[in-house]
Write a protein that holds these residues in place. Structure first.
Motif, PDB file in Angstrom:
ATOM      1  N   LEU A  98       0.792  -1.159   0.266  1.00 39.28           N
ATOM      2  CA  LEU A  98       0.039   0.043   0.240  1.00 39.28           C
ATOM      3  C   LEU A  98       0.925   1.391  -0.032  1.00 39.28           C
ATOM      4  N   THR A  99       0.385   2.155  -0.638  1.00 40.13           N
ATOM      5  CA  THR A  99       1.184   3.521  -0.970  1.00 40.13           C
ATOM      6  C   THR A  99       0.184   4.696  -0.615  1.00 40.13           C
ATOM      7  N   ALA A 100       0.483   5.545   0.228  1.00 34.40           N
ATOM      8  CA  ALA A 100      -0.309   6.698   0.543  1.00 34.40           C
ATOM      9  C   ALA A 100       0.511   7.952   0.083  1.00 34.40           C
ATOM     10  N   THR A 101      -0.327   8.603  -0.437  1.00 32.50           N
ATOM     11  CA  THR A 101       0.036  10.023  -1.193  1.00 32.50           C
ATOM     12  C   THR A 101      -0.816  11.276  -0.330  1.00 32.50           C
ATOM     13  N   VAL A 102      -0.173  12.412   0.019  1.00 33.07           N
ATOM     14  CA  VAL A 102      -0.934  13.483   0.329  1.00 33.07           C
ATOM     15  C   VAL A 102      -0.594  14.748  -0.211  1.00 33.07           C
TER      16      VAL A 102
END
Length: 164
Positions: free
Chosen positions: A104-108
């Protein structure tokens, strides 16, 4: 009433194909554990909502080949200051609402905040006490989306496809 709705949702998805992997459970658990991880990293999560869909992948465990379900998860949301949040990836395991395993990859705001193969505490035997089953008022919760493809053929007696 909300508890009954959540119980009914989990009862319905209990029959969902996926070798024990439920899209509803993946979406809800990723939403909750992803939000907690972002907040630990100083992100002010205004809202986050996740959808999941099942696909199948072949995996080999030891010397015995087996088929293992893989869920694709896609979360979108927004920070308190209006930046876009995204968590995307593949989930191979969800454990009792306490964790998801996968990639899983999270970006903001377009910048990567984390990449993880585990979100939450997979060693926990039961969901945490503060594990909400319904979102607080005004905040959207996890969303489960079921996609159905319908193919329609034109009626040969109808001229509606000819712009008439």
């Amino acid at each position: 009433m909300a508890v009954a709705a959540v119980a009914a949702l989990f009862a319905l998805v209990a029959c969902e194909p996926g070798n024990g992997l439920s899209t509803a459970a993946v979406a809800i658990t990723t939403d909750q554990t992803g939000t907690r991880e972002l907040e630990k990293r100083g992100v002010d999560v205004q809202w986050l909502t996740c959808t999941a869909s099942l696909g199948e992948n072949s995996a080999t465990v030891g010397s015995s080949p087996s088929v293992r379900s893989v869920a694709s998860v896609d979360c979108v949301g927004e920070t308190g200051d209006g930046r876009d949040i995204s968590i995307k990836g593949k989930v191979t395991q969800e454990v009792n609402g306490t964790c998801v395993r996968g990639d899983l990859t999270a970006t903001v705001g377009g910048k990567e905040v984390f990449r993880a193969n585990v979100l939450g505490n997979c060693q926990a035997g039961t969901p945490p006490v503060d594990n909400r089953t319904t979102p607080p008022p005004g905040n959207p919760g996890a969303t489960v989306t079921v996609t159905e493809t319908v193919t329609r053929f034109p009626d040969p007696t109808c001229s509606c496809f000819e712009g008439k």
